[in-house]
Design a protein around this motif. Structure first.
Motif, short mmCIF file in Angstrom:
data_model
loop_
_atom_site.label_atom_id
_atom_site.label_comp_id
_atom_site.label_asym_id
_atom_site.label_seq_id
_atom_site.Cartn_x
_atom_site.Cartn_y
_atom_site.Cartn_z
N HIS A 127 6.32 -11.81 5.69
CA HIS A 127 5.63 -11.00 4.70
C HIS A 127 4.44 -10.25 5.30
N ASN A 128 4.20 -10.44 6.58
CA ASN A 128 3.09 -9.75 7.24
C ASN A 128 3.50 -8.39 7.80
N ASP A 166 4.36 -4.64 7.73
CA ASP A 166 4.05 -3.50 6.86
C ASP A 166 5.26 -2.58 6.87
N PRO A 167 6.03 -2.55 5.78
CA PRO A 167 7.25 -1.74 5.77
C PRO A 167 6.96 -0.24 5.88
N TYR A 180 8.74 2.12 4.41
CA TYR A 180 8.87 2.60 3.03
C TYR A 180 8.58 1.45 2.09
N LYS A 181 7.75 1.67 1.10
CA LYS A 181 7.37 0.61 0.16
C LYS A 181 8.43 0.41 -0.92
N GLU A 182 9.26 1.40 -1.16
CA GLU A 182 10.32 1.31 -2.15
C GLU A 182 11.43 2.27 -1.81
N GLU A 192 13.61 -3.91 5.00
CA GLU A 192 13.01 -2.58 5.16
C GLU A 192 13.79 -1.51 4.39
N TYR A 193 13.13 -0.92 3.41
CA TYR A 193 13.76 0.17 2.64
C TYR A 193 14.11 1.35 3.55
#
Length: 144
Positions: free
Chosen positions: A136-137, A139-140, A142-144, A95-96
């Motif tokens: 991988h399921n 949903d983070p 932050y995406k980056e 997780e970013y």
């Protein structure tokens, strides 16, 4: 029926650059040090203590994408999984949103990337965990 979750929060193990100040001079990613050998041992021991003393199963581990954090988490997860294989039960998410502030105040200015790009290689970080353990399921935040 009462339902609750136990949450354990921990920091990464002892950073190698805190014990070897010259490490950064030759590192490809001087802002992203690994954990020292002592830090790895302590991380594994922490995982053992969590497993033996809590009485609660661990289902999820969320970790920052900094190498020292993933390095620490991989040892904790190894200890949580011993002596049986919990890879089907313990799921890991990178997780970013758990990154420390990525600036020259939090990351030493002499080693911060000049262009401000930390360039995490998530697939390399995920490879530090047993196959099937990374979820991988998720949903983070932050995406980056």
């Amino acid at each position: 029926m009462d339902s609750y979750q136990n949450v354990f929060v921990m920091r990464h193990g002892d950073r190698l650059d805190n014990f070897n100040r010259h490490w950064a001079a030759t590192a490809a990613r001087p802002w992203d040090p690994p954990v020292s050998q002592n830090g790895l041992v302590r991380a594994f021991q922490t995982g053992q203590r969590i497993r033996s003393q809590t009485g609660s199963p661990i289902h999820r581990v969320f970790v920052s994408p900094f190498f020292r954090c993933v390095h620490t988490a991989s040892e904790v997860v190894a200890a949580l999984s011993a002596p049986k294989d919990l890879s089907k039960l313990v799921k890991v998410g990178i997780e970013y949103g758990f990154c420390e502030m990525m600036n020259s105040m939090a990351i030493w200015p002499e080693v911060s990337p000049i262009d401000g790009k930390f360039d995490f290689n998530i697939s390399d970080l995920e490879a530090m965990f047993p196959e099937g353990m990374v979820d991988h399921n998720v949903d983070p935040i932050y995406k980056e």
